[in-house]
Design an enzyme around this catalytic site. Structure first.
Site, PDB file in Angstrom:
ATOM      1  N   ARG A 161       0.824  -1.212   0.000  1.00  0.00           N
ATOM      2  CA  ARG A 161       0.000   0.000   0.000  1.00  0.00           C
ATOM      3  C   ARG A 161       0.849   1.250   0.000  1.00  0.00           C
ATOM      4  NH1 ARG A 161       0.747  -3.047   5.163  1.00  0.00           N
ATOM      5  NH2 ARG A 161       2.480  -1.817   5.860  1.00  0.00           N
TER       6      ARG A 161
ATOM      7  N   ARG B  47     -11.482 -10.048   9.585  1.00  0.00           N
ATOM      8  CA  ARG B  47     -12.065  -8.719   9.822  1.00  0.00           C
ATOM      9  C   ARG B  47     -13.578  -8.669   9.644  1.00  0.00           C
ATOM     10  NH1 ARG B  47      -8.372  -6.203  12.938  1.00  0.00           N
ATOM     11  NH2 ARG B  47      -6.293  -6.618  12.159  1.00  0.00           N
TER      12      ARG B  47
HETATM   13  C1  LIG Z   1      -9.997  -8.814  17.048  1.00  0.00           C
HETATM   14  C2  LIG Z   1      -8.572  -8.480  16.743  1.00  0.00           C
HETATM   15  C3  LIG Z   1      -7.789  -7.848  17.698  1.00  0.00           C
HETATM   16  C4  LIG Z   1      -6.451  -7.541  17.430  1.00  0.00           C
HETATM   17  N1  LIG Z   1      -5.696  -6.907  18.375  1.00  0.00           N
HETATM   18  C5  LIG Z   1      -4.408  -6.580  18.115  1.00  0.00           C
HETATM   19  C6  LIG Z   1      -3.587  -5.882  19.049  1.00  0.00           C
HETATM   20  O1  LIG Z   1      -4.028  -5.541  20.143  1.00  0.00           O
HETATM   21  N2  LIG Z   1      -2.305  -5.586  18.710  1.00  0.00           N
HETATM   22  C7  LIG Z   1      -1.780  -5.951  17.509  1.00  0.00           C
HETATM   23  O2  LIG Z   1      -0.592  -5.684  17.242  1.00  0.00           O
HETATM   24  N3  LIG Z   1      -2.518  -6.620  16.606  1.00  0.00           N
HETATM   25  C8  LIG Z   1      -3.810  -6.935  16.873  1.00  0.00           C
HETATM   26  N4  LIG Z   1      -4.551  -7.574  15.928  1.00  0.00           N
HETATM   27  C9  LIG Z   1      -3.923  -7.930  14.659  1.00  0.00           C
HETATM   28  C10 LIG Z   1      -3.551  -9.419  14.639  1.00  0.00           C
HETATM   29  O3  LIG Z   1      -2.692  -9.763  15.702  1.00  0.00           O
HETATM   30  C11 LIG Z   1      -2.849  -9.739  13.318  1.00  0.00           C
HETATM   31  O4  LIG Z   1      -1.634  -9.036  13.239  1.00  0.00           O
HETATM   32  C12 LIG Z   1      -3.693  -9.340  12.135  1.00  0.00           C
HETATM   33  O5  LIG Z   1      -4.995  -9.816  12.263  1.00  0.00           O
HETATM   34  C13 LIG Z   1      -3.049  -9.887  10.856  1.00  0.00           C
HETATM   35  O6  LIG Z   1      -3.178 -11.280  10.899  1.00  0.00           O
HETATM   36  P1  LIG Z   1      -2.158 -12.256  10.218  1.00  0.00           P
HETATM   37  O7  LIG Z   1      -0.791 -12.118  10.766  1.00  0.00           O
HETATM   38  O8  LIG Z   1      -2.807 -13.606  10.312  1.00  0.00           O
HETATM   39  O9  LIG Z   1      -2.230 -11.702   8.687  1.00  0.00           O
HETATM   40  P2  LIG Z   1      -1.168 -11.673   7.526  1.00  0.00           P
HETATM   41  O10 LIG Z   1      -0.075 -10.745   7.817  1.00  0.00           O
HETATM   42  O11 LIG Z   1      -1.962 -11.367   6.305  1.00  0.00           O
HETATM   43  O12 LIG Z   1      -0.620 -13.106   7.445  1.00  0.00           O
HETATM   44  C14 LIG Z   1      -1.361 -14.157   6.839  1.00  0.00           C
HETATM   45  C15 LIG Z   1      -0.855 -15.475   7.369  1.00  0.00           C
HETATM   46  O13 LIG Z   1       0.489 -15.667   6.946  1.00  0.00           O
HETATM   47  C16 LIG Z   1       1.233 -16.304   7.982  1.00  0.00           C
HETATM   48  N5  LIG Z   1       2.280 -15.400   8.440  1.00  0.00           N
HETATM   49  C17 LIG Z   1       2.197 -14.065   8.606  1.00  0.00           C
HETATM   50  N6  LIG Z   1       3.357 -13.545   9.016  1.00  0.00           N
HETATM   51  C18 LIG Z   1       4.219 -14.582   9.123  1.00  0.00           C
HETATM   52  C19 LIG Z   1       5.552 -14.687   9.528  1.00  0.00           C
HETATM   53  N7  LIG Z   1       6.253 -13.622   9.874  1.00  0.00           N
HETATM   54  N8  LIG Z   1       6.117 -15.912   9.546  1.00  0.00           N
HETATM   55  C20 LIG Z   1       5.407 -16.986   9.190  1.00  0.00           C
HETATM   56  N9  LIG Z   1       4.130 -16.972   8.796  1.00  0.00           N
HETATM   57  C21 LIG Z   1       3.528 -15.783   8.752  1.00  0.00           C
HETATM   58  C22 LIG Z   1       0.249 -16.632   9.105  1.00  0.00           C
HETATM   59  O14 LIG Z   1      -0.275 -17.923   8.889  1.00  0.00           O
HETATM   60  C23 LIG Z   1      -0.810 -15.601   8.900  1.00  0.00           C
HETATM   61  O15 LIG Z   1      -2.063 -15.974   9.444  1.00  0.00           O
HETATM   62  C24 LIG Z   1      -5.892  -7.889  16.181  1.00  0.00           C
HETATM   63  C25 LIG Z   1      -6.692  -8.519  15.215  1.00  0.00           C
HETATM   64  C26 LIG Z   1      -8.025  -8.800  15.470  1.00  0.00           C
HETATM   65  C27 LIG Z   1      -8.854  -9.461  14.391  1.00  0.00           C
END
Ligand SMILES: Cc1cc2nc3c(=O)[nH]c(=O)nc-3n(C[C@H](O)[C@H](O)[C@H](O)COP(=O)(O)OP(=O)(O)OC[C@H]3O[C@@H](n4cnc5c(N)ncnc54)[C@H](O)[C@@H]3O)c2cc1C
Length: 233
Positions: free
Chosen positions: A79, A162
């Protein structure tokens, strides 16, 4: 507030089926077969294939805080964001260009706070400081604009997270708007929106949140039910 850009793949399932078909030495000139193949890939969890179609859009009018939440999604996405160094925030309307989750007296209190912040921003500029320094006072509730690119696999994950009721209401609204905007792009997007852009509980059949809304069985109850089923088999 979300504009789908023309670079967005209009035939995402055809793209997936085409790419997968090449790898299986299958004929790829039949769109219907490609679509069928794409749906089979997704159903089977072969979601690397869903990394081929991209969505490009402008997300405008959501708060900086909401966009900060969007930024926690780091895989398969990129983005560009409106600059607080070069865009002058002085003219921002505190009635219209900030996220308002409040009503009645609380709304007034919030607006007073925003007015005060924006007055300080203007004073700092009048004292000779550049926009990029004055911008440090800007609140998370201010609207911003991004150009967002995300592949289908990452977007499925984004929607699963989301559209869940545990996500904050503003990013849920953003997700729903994007779903509605993509739904009308083409029949292939309509199928994707209706079948794949669902809360994570709908995708897996149970809820893994500690504070469940009760829409689906909890993960713990589901595992217990499976144990019972095994015993009774
Ligand atoms: C209700 C809710 C509350 C939240 N509260 C907070 C909060 O208080 N503070 C905060 O910081 N975040 C918060 N988040 C964000 C959450 O912790 C995740 O960072 C966010 O939802 C992105 O998810 P993701 O890492 O699965 O997604 P993406 O970054 O899209 O990753 C997709 C998938 O790829 C894999 N992946 C991602 N990164 C890596 C990696 N580095 N190594 C290996 N595999 C990887 C995992 O399987 C992941 O599920 C919140 C989210 C929700 C929905």
């Amino acid at each position: 507030m979300i504009t789908i850009l023309p670079n967005t793949d209009k035939e995402p399932l055809n793209t997936i089926g085409y790419c997968a078909g090449i790898c299986w030495n299958s004929p790829v000139d039949d769109k219907e077969k490609n679509i069928k193949r794409a749906k089979a890939c997704i159903r089977s969890g072969h979601t690397r294939t869903a990394e081929y179609p991209d969505v490009f859009c402008i997300v405008d009018g959501y708060s900086a805080r909401c966009i900060r939440e969007l930024y926690t999604h780091i895989i398969g996405t990129t983005r560009l964001q409106s600059s607080t160094r070069y865009v002058d925030a002085k003219s921002m309307d505190t009635e219209k260009e900030f996220y308002y989750p409040f009503k009645d007296e609380a709304r007034e209190v919030y607006k007073e706070g925003l007015d005060s912040i924006m007055n300080t921003y203007t004073k700092l500029e009048e004292l000779g400081y550049p926009k990029e320094d004055a911008a440090n006072i800007l609140p998370l509730g201010m609207e911003t604009k991004i150009v967002w690119k995300i592949n289908l696999r990452a977007l499925m994950h984004f929607m699963n997270m989301r559209l869940c009721t545990r996500a904050y209401k503003e990013i849920r609204a953003l997700s729903l708007e994007l779903k509605e905007k993509l739904r009308v792009v083409s029949p292939e997007w309509e199928w994707i929106c209706d079948n794949l852009f669902v809360p994570k509980c709908e995708a897996v059949g149970y809820c893994d949140e500690d504070h469940s809304c009760g829409r689906k069985i909890s993960k713990a109850d589901m595992l217990e039910a499976v144990e019972q089923w095994k015993k009774n088999k």
